[in-house]
Design an enzyme around this catalytic site. Sequence first.
Site, mmCIF file in Angstrom:
data_model
loop_
_atom_site.group_PDB
_atom_site.id
_atom_site.type_symbol
_atom_site.label_atom_id
_atom_site.label_comp_id
_atom_site.label_asym_id
_atom_site.label_seq_id
_atom_site.Cartn_x
_atom_site.Cartn_y
_atom_site.Cartn_z
ATOM 1 N N ARG A 1 1.490 -1.099 -0.054
ATOM 2 C CA ARG A 1 0.002 0.154 -0.179
ATOM 3 C C ARG A 1 1.169 1.055 -0.113
ATOM 4 O O ARG A 1 1.806 0.949 0.593
ATOM 5 C CB ARG A 1 -0.472 0.103 1.446
ATOM 6 C CG ARG A 1 -1.429 -1.062 1.575
ATOM 7 C CD ARG A 1 -3.080 -1.074 2.573
ATOM 8 N NE ARG A 1 -4.062 -2.302 2.373
ATOM 9 C CZ ARG A 1 -4.359 -2.743 2.931
ATOM 10 N NH1 ARG A 1 -5.018 -1.847 4.494
ATOM 11 N NH2 ARG A 1 -5.176 -3.897 3.476
ATOM 12 N N ARG B 1 2.152 0.722 10.121
ATOM 13 C CA ARG B 1 1.631 1.373 9.162
ATOM 14 C C ARG B 1 2.597 1.394 7.999
ATOM 15 O O ARG B 1 3.143 1.985 8.096
ATOM 16 C CB ARG B 1 0.976 2.896 9.485
ATOM 17 C CG ARG B 1 0.318 3.060 7.806
ATOM 18 C CD ARG B 1 -0.224 4.758 7.532
ATOM 19 N NE ARG B 1 -0.597 4.651 9.426
ATOM 20 C CZ ARG B 1 -2.841 4.264 9.022
ATOM 21 N NH1 ARG B 1 -2.650 4.467 7.863
ATOM 22 N NH2 ARG B 1 -3.390 4.665 10.237
ATOM 23 N N SER C 1 -10.312 -6.261 9.882
ATOM 24 C CA SER C 1 -11.792 -5.317 8.912
ATOM 25 C C SER C 1 -12.456 -6.806 8.171
ATOM 26 O O SER C 1 -11.928 -7.345 7.490
ATOM 27 C CB SER C 1 -11.113 -4.303 7.842
ATOM 28 O OG SER C 1 -12.171 -3.905 8.261
ATOM 29 N N GLU D 1 -6.568 -0.736 14.530
ATOM 30 C CA GLU D 1 -7.471 -1.581 14.023
ATOM 31 C C GLU D 1 -6.445 -3.250 13.545
ATOM 32 O O GLU D 1 -5.580 -3.292 13.709
ATOM 33 C CB GLU D 1 -7.589 -1.493 12.574
ATOM 34 C CG GLU D 1 -8.126 -2.295 11.687
ATOM 35 C CD GLU D 1 -8.561 -1.572 10.351
ATOM 36 O OE1 GLU D 1 -8.646 -0.162 10.119
ATOM 37 O OE2 GLU D 1 -8.490 -2.482 8.909
ATOM 38 N N ARG E 1 1.061 -6.349 11.842
ATOM 39 C CA ARG E 1 0.020 -5.609 13.480
ATOM 40 C C ARG E 1 0.191 -6.726 14.724
ATOM 41 O O ARG E 1 0.243 -6.866 16.013
ATOM 42 C CB ARG E 1 -0.961 -5.041 13.870
ATOM 43 C CG ARG E 1 -1.203 -3.532 12.181
ATOM 44 C CD ARG E 1 -2.247 -2.767 11.956
ATOM 45 N NE ARG E 1 -2.116 -1.595 11.767
ATOM 46 C CZ ARG E 1 -2.717 -0.590 10.710
ATOM 47 N NH1 ARG E 1 -4.239 -1.058 11.693
ATOM 48 N NH2 ARG E 1 -2.444 -0.298 10.257
#
Length: 425
Positions: free
Chosen positions: A264, A279, A354, A351, A393
């Site tokens: 990403r 991130r 999801s 998070e 994460r």
Amino acid sequence: MFLPKNLRENVAEIKISLEKRGESSSSIDQAIKLDEERREIIAEVEQLEHRRNTESVQIGELKAAGEESKAEGLIEEMARIKQQIQQLNDQLGELDRQLEDILLRIPNILDESVPIGADNSENRLEKQVGEPFKADFDPLPHWELGTARGLLDLERAQKISGSRFSVLPGKGARLERALINFMLDIQSGENGYQEIMTPVLVKPEAMEGTGQLPKFAADMYRTTDDGLYLIPTAEVSLLNLYREEILSPDVLPLKLTGWTPCFRREAGAHGKDTRGIMRQHQFNKVELVAICRPEESEELHNDLLGDACSILNRLELPYRIVTLCSGDTGFSAAKTYDIEVWIPSQNRYREISSCSNCTAFQARRAMIQYRPAPGEKARYCHTLNGSGIAVGRCWLALIENYQEKTGEITVPDALRPYLDGLKKL
RNA sequence: GGAGAGGUGGCUGAGUCCGGUUGAAAGCGCCGCACUCGAAAUGCGGUAUGCCCUUUAGUGGGCAUCGUGGGUUCAAAUCCCACCCUCUCCGCCA
């Protein structure tokens, strides 16, 4: 995406949903107008084409009968009709293009149970599991802890790739690999998903199928020579495996899991989570995807959520579940649950998974259908996806939550078999 | 990267040179019916998708689709151009 027919039949619903998401619904009126114009022209063109077809046959017959002069007359007439058709078709093409451009950018209709809200502060808390980290010392953030324990080398990562990349030496790498194996074993074993390994470079059509394109092109890495995209999630590869297929009902629900690196660009995230590995431009994720009948998607959504949670349960990490509010729900999703894990150094939940029900939205884009019974009309499937779970994460949540005063990190019981029985990192 | 072959309906596979009721032969598969106590075999019938208009309607009519996009023509699965993909052989390579 919505087909023109869907749009016509659900205008009110789509508009309301858009407003709930905090987006303007003005494009809908425009699309309706374009659709009307388009249909008018279609009717006109088809009438002309019908004439062309029947009279062409006549010309053939006349010629066969040797009536050349009659044929000539018709041919002249047809030439004029041909021009008209061409002109109308040009108009039609332009209208189609404009209409599709709008349709591709309309997000999915929200499920009725989605709470109304503007941003993540208005997400609805569903459940909390476990107790946040408590200790008689201040927890270190994972980048300090990881670096100190020789599990993480951000400096060298920077050297070869820049910011938002990580290098995991030694036991750090081992832990990452253990987590991947652990997650895949649970998901493909007791949770009943088929494990699949897929390409991480895909064609633009695949990106369009799952809804990343055309709206989110800026978030993705694209190879310039070949025009392929690096997937931002294995959902793209897994779901598009079945693009343009009509599935037999006895394979449904289809449950797939796969581990891939995800890429990403984080284009809109400047300044967010700049330290550590929260991130990243590249991270590992074990993904869960389900393709099913419309009537079973709601139940499967809950199952999928449970399957994602099962990882955190076994690792005994504290987490909570929230339902995303209307303004926070993603483009392709009708409803999304986020699983948020406790991050001691930030003193809050973040998070880690999801889980979305995309209803027929992606299925229409990607043309994934099933035939309920032989001879019956094919129907669009529903699709679901969820992280099961984000490995990077999880890695950082684990070392932060299991840190001790001494700086050592306890390995949770469930993971020890994957680390040769190691108890501490 | 070089050379060659090919992409037709759920599948196999005709048709493409010589353009004209060809949405497309035949076979397989599938569905229905008959025969049978039941099944197999056999016989008969049916069997693509999308879209537009029309209808009280599971009605009727029409258009498009033979890899994709253009072109030629009154008319294209059939002719021309470009592109994509697959396969085979050679080379290179983890």
